[in-house]
Design a protein around this motif. Sequence first.
Motif, PDB file in Angstrom:
ATOM      1  N   GLY A  16       5.750  15.450  11.079  1.00 30.09           N
ATOM      2  CA  GLY A  16       6.099  15.504   9.676  1.00 30.09           C
ATOM      3  C   GLY A  16       5.196  14.652   8.812  1.00 30.09           C
ATOM      4  N   SER A  17       5.506  14.639   7.529  1.00 29.78           N
ATOM      5  CA  SER A  17       4.710  13.909   6.556  1.00 29.78           C
ATOM      6  C   SER A  17       5.588  13.013   5.702  1.00 29.78           C
ATOM      7  CB  SER A  17       3.953  14.871   5.641  1.00 29.78           C
ATOM      8  OG  SER A  17       3.018  15.655   6.360  1.00 29.78           O
ATOM      9  N   LEU A  18       4.970  11.994   5.183  1.00 29.40           N
ATOM     10  CA  LEU A  18       5.647  11.051   4.315  1.00 29.40           C
ATOM     11  C   LEU A  18       4.605  10.454   3.384  1.00 29.40           C
ATOM     12  CD1 LEU A  18       8.701  10.438   4.500  1.00 29.40           C
ATOM     13  CD2 LEU A  18       8.116   8.342   5.714  1.00 29.40           C
ATOM     14  N   ARG A  19       5.016  10.163   2.165  1.00 29.17           N
ATOM     15  CA  ARG A  19       4.126   9.530   1.206  1.00 29.17           C
ATOM     16  C   ARG A  19       4.719   8.209   0.762  1.00 29.17           C
ATOM     17  NH1 ARG A  19       2.829  11.090  -5.073  1.00 29.17           N
ATOM     18  NH2 ARG A  19       0.583  10.621  -5.081  1.00 29.17           N
ATOM     19  N   LEU A  20       4.007   7.148   1.034  1.00 28.97           N
ATOM     20  CA  LEU A  20       4.428   5.828   0.612  1.00 28.97           C
ATOM     21  C   LEU A  20       3.777   5.465  -0.713  1.00 28.97           C
ATOM     22  CD1 LEU A  20       4.174   3.804   3.944  1.00 28.97           C
ATOM     23  CD2 LEU A  20       6.054   5.230   3.104  1.00 28.97           C
ATOM     24  N   SER A  21       4.506   4.719  -1.515  1.00 32.57           N
ATOM     25  CA  SER A  21       3.989   4.235  -2.779  1.00 32.57           C
ATOM     26  C   SER A  21       4.117   2.724  -2.831  1.00 32.57           C
ATOM     27  CB  SER A  21       4.753   4.846  -3.959  1.00 32.57           C
ATOM     28  OG  SER A  21       4.612   6.245  -3.997  1.00 32.57           O
ATOM     29  N   CYS A  22       3.202   2.112  -3.508  1.00 32.94           N
ATOM     30  CA  CYS A  22       3.246   0.680  -3.744  1.00 32.94           C
ATOM     31  C   CYS A  22       2.971   0.443  -5.215  1.00 32.94           C
ATOM     32  CB  CYS A  22       2.225  -0.053  -2.880  1.00 32.94           C
ATOM     33  SG  CYS A  22       2.059  -1.811  -3.262  1.00 32.94           S
ATOM     34  N   ALA A  23       3.981  -0.022  -5.916  1.00 30.88           N
ATOM     35  CA  ALA A  23       3.849  -0.322  -7.332  1.00 30.88           C
ATOM     36  C   ALA A  23       3.539  -1.800  -7.498  1.00 30.88           C
ATOM     37  CB  ALA A  23       5.129   0.044  -8.075  1.00 30.88           C
ATOM     38  N   ALA A  24       2.518  -2.086  -8.265  1.00 32.02           N
ATOM     39  CA  ALA A  24       2.055  -3.451  -8.437  1.00 32.02           C
ATOM     40  C   ALA A  24       2.177  -3.900  -9.875  1.00 32.02           C
ATOM     41  CB  ALA A  24       0.603  -3.583  -7.991  1.00 32.02           C
ATOM     42  N   SER A  25       2.463  -5.165 -10.031  1.00 30.35           N
ATOM     43  CA  SER A  25       2.423  -5.771 -11.344  1.00 30.35           C
ATOM     44  C   SER A  25       1.005  -6.252 -11.616  1.00 30.35           C
ATOM     45  CB  SER A  25       3.412  -6.934 -11.426  1.00 30.35           C
ATOM     46  OG  SER A  25       3.008  -7.995 -10.571  1.00 30.35           O
ATOM     47  N   GLY A  26       0.784  -6.750 -12.801  1.00 32.21           N
ATOM     48  CA  GLY A  26      -0.506  -7.322 -13.124  1.00 32.21           C
ATOM     49  C   GLY A  26      -1.333  -6.459 -14.049  1.00 32.21           C
ATOM     50  N   ARG A  27      -1.947  -7.111 -14.992  1.00 27.20           N
ATOM     51  CA  ARG A  27      -2.758  -6.392 -15.962  1.00 27.20           C
ATOM     52  C   ARG A  27      -4.103  -5.970 -15.404  1.00 27.20           C
ATOM     53  NH1 ARG A  27      -6.907  -9.218 -18.001  1.00 27.20           N
ATOM     54  NH2 ARG A  27      -6.987 -11.487 -17.639  1.00 27.20           N
ATOM     55  N   ALA A  28      -4.498  -6.571 -14.301  1.00 25.50           N
ATOM     56  CA  ALA A  28      -5.813  -6.319 -13.734  1.00 25.50           C
ATOM     57  C   ALA A  28      -5.742  -5.531 -12.433  1.00 25.50           C
ATOM     58  CB  ALA A  28      -6.544  -7.645 -13.500  1.00 25.50           C
ATOM     59  N   PHE A  29      -4.760  -4.659 -12.313  1.00 22.09           N
ATOM     60  CA  PHE A  29      -4.583  -3.893 -11.085  1.00 22.09           C
ATOM     61  C   PHE A  29      -5.856  -3.162 -10.681  1.00 22.09           C
ATOM     62  CE2 PHE A  29      -3.663   0.176  -9.030  1.00 22.09           C
ATOM     63  CZ  PHE A  29      -3.019  -0.266  -7.877  1.00 22.09           C
ATOM     64  N   SER A  30      -6.567  -2.645 -11.646  1.00 24.88           N
ATOM     65  CA  SER A  30      -7.756  -1.871 -11.341  1.00 24.88           C
ATOM     66  C   SER A  30      -8.832  -2.692 -10.646  1.00 24.88           C
ATOM     67  CB  SER A  30      -8.331  -1.241 -12.615  1.00 24.88           C
ATOM     68  OG  SER A  30      -8.752  -2.238 -13.531  1.00 24.88           O
ATOM     69  N   THR A  31      -8.733  -4.002 -10.704  1.00 24.17           N
ATOM     70  CA  THR A  31      -9.694  -4.872 -10.041  1.00 24.17           C
ATOM     71  C   THR A  31      -9.242  -5.304  -8.653  1.00 24.17           C
ATOM     72  OG1 THR A  31      -8.852  -7.016 -10.823  1.00 24.17           O
ATOM     73  CG2 THR A  31     -10.286  -5.779 -12.318  1.00 24.17           C
ATOM     74  N   TYR A  32      -8.008  -4.990  -8.287  1.00 22.34           N
ATOM     75  CA  TYR A  32      -7.489  -5.404  -6.985  1.00 22.34           C
ATOM     76  C   TYR A  32      -8.015  -4.497  -5.883  1.00 22.34           C
ATOM     77  CZ  TYR A  32      -3.799  -7.558  -9.910  1.00 22.34           C
ATOM     78  OH  TYR A  32      -3.098  -8.266 -10.863  1.00 22.34           O
ATOM     79  N   ASP A  33      -8.311  -5.091  -4.747  1.00 18.51           N
ATOM     80  CA  ASP A  33      -8.507  -4.318  -3.536  1.00 18.51           C
ATOM     81  C   ASP A  33      -7.144  -4.184  -2.871  1.00 18.51           C
ATOM     82  OD1 ASP A  33     -11.722  -5.810  -2.613  1.00 18.51           O
ATOM     83  OD2 ASP A  33     -11.226  -4.186  -3.998  1.00 18.51           O
ATOM     84  N   MET A  34      -6.765  -2.973  -2.558  1.00 21.41           N
ATOM     85  CA  MET A  34      -5.434  -2.706  -2.040  1.00 21.41           C
ATOM     86  C   MET A  34      -5.500  -2.232  -0.592  1.00 21.41           C
ATOM     87  SD  MET A  34      -3.589  -3.455  -4.665  1.00 21.41           S
ATOM     88  CE  MET A  34      -2.002  -2.852  -4.061  1.00 21.41           C
ATOM     89  N   ALA A  35      -4.430  -2.471   0.125  1.00 20.48           N
ATOM     90  CA  ALA A  35      -4.398  -2.066   1.526  1.00 20.48           C
ATOM     91  C   ALA A  35      -2.971  -1.849   1.991  1.00 20.48           C
ATOM     92  CB  ALA A  35      -5.083  -3.108   2.406  1.00 20.48           C
ATOM     93  N   TRP A  36      -2.857  -1.112   3.070  1.00 19.06           N
ATOM     94  CA  TRP A  36      -1.606  -0.935   3.781  1.00 19.06           C
ATOM     95  C   TRP A  36      -1.748  -1.504   5.182  1.00 19.06           C
ATOM     96  CZ3 TRP A  36       2.881   0.760   1.685  1.00 19.06           C
ATOM     97  CH2 TRP A  36       2.813   1.481   0.487  1.00 19.06           C
ATOM     98  N   TYR A  37      -0.744  -2.233   5.592  1.00 19.27           N
ATOM     99  CA  TYR A  37      -0.615  -2.728   6.947  1.00 19.27           C
ATOM    100  C   TYR A  37       0.723  -2.266   7.492  1.00 19.27           C
ATOM    101  CZ  TYR A  37      -4.572  -5.892   6.161  1.00 19.27           C
ATOM    102  OH  TYR A  37      -5.814  -6.421   5.894  1.00 19.27           O
ATOM    103  N   ARG A  38       0.868  -2.345   8.790  1.00 17.02           N
ATOM    104  CA  ARG A  38       2.147  -1.994   9.382  1.00 17.02           C
ATOM    105  C   ARG A  38       2.444  -2.911  10.559  1.00 17.02           C
ATOM    106  NH1 ARG A  38       0.571   3.919  12.006  1.00 17.02           N
ATOM    107  NH2 ARG A  38      -0.674   3.116  13.780  1.00 17.02           N
ATOM    108  N   GLN A  39       3.713  -3.041  10.830  1.00  9.93           N
ATOM    109  CA  GLN A  39       4.148  -3.850  11.946  1.00  9.93           C
ATOM    110  C   GLN A  39       5.259  -3.118  12.682  1.00  9.93           C
ATOM    111  OE1 GLN A  39       5.368  -7.864  10.996  1.00  9.93           O
ATOM    112  NE2 GLN A  39       4.879  -8.552  13.058  1.00  9.93           N
ATOM    113  N   ALA A  40       4.964  -2.740  13.900  1.00 11.65           N
ATOM    114  CA  ALA A  40       5.938  -2.076  14.743  1.00 11.65           C
ATOM    115  C   ALA A  40       6.794  -3.124  15.439  1.00 11.65           C
ATOM    116  CB  ALA A  40       5.236  -1.192  15.771  1.00 11.65           C
ATOM    117  N   PRO A  41       7.985  -2.739  15.881  1.00 13.27           N
ATOM    118  CA  PRO A  41       8.851  -3.689  16.575  1.00 13.27           C
ATOM    119  C   PRO A  41       8.158  -4.322  17.775  1.00 13.27           C
ATOM    120  CG  PRO A  41      10.063  -1.700  16.034  1.00 13.27           C
ATOM    121  CD  PRO A  41       8.620  -1.421  15.731  1.00 13.27           C
ATOM    122  N   GLY A  42       8.184  -5.634  17.832  1.00 17.45           N
ATOM    123  CA  GLY A  42       7.602  -6.350  18.945  1.00 17.45           C
ATOM    124  C   GLY A  42       6.095  -6.423  18.949  1.00 17.45           C
ATOM    125  N   LYS A  43       5.452  -5.972  17.891  1.00 18.74           N
ATOM    126  CA  LYS A  43       4.000  -5.979  17.822  1.00 18.74           C
ATOM    127  C   LYS A  43       3.519  -6.752  16.601  1.00 18.74           C
ATOM    128  CE  LYS A  43       1.664  -2.486  19.221  1.00 18.74           C
ATOM    129  NZ  LYS A  43       1.002  -1.157  19.312  1.00 18.74           N
TER     130      LYS A  43
END
Length: 123
Positions: A16-43
């Motif tokens: 299946g598929s899923l779409r995650l979103s991350c809403a950020a505050s800050g006036r300078a969002f366009s200058t941020y480097d963004m990333a996704w990380y994940r943590q599985a149980p026990g890892k």
Amino acid sequence: QVQLVESGGGLVQPGGSLRLSCAASGRAFSTYDMAWYRQAPGKQREFVASITSGETTNLADSVKGRFTISRDNAKNTVYLQMNSLKPEDTAVYYCNAEVRGDVVAGTDAMDYWGKGTLVTVSS
């Protein structure tokens, strides 16, 4: 300070598929480097995907060809489109923002983290 709020997690079947979103505050969002990380149980937390302020993207080998990261600076939002999900994708997914330092303000570059959203891939 930057606040990051993830959404879009949930239970999905393998393939299946899923779409995650991350809403950020800050006036300078366009200058941020963004990333996704994940943590599985026990890892340990692992890198998933990143997108720079210049919209250069990078994906972990484990998700390459299946996930896509994108951003909408007008909405202060970064997305993670996850397709062909596998049980091993099950994890809490965290949004990360790398904020530039400001010499005038005397601030260092900082990493900010959301609280995460749980993705469970199971039949």
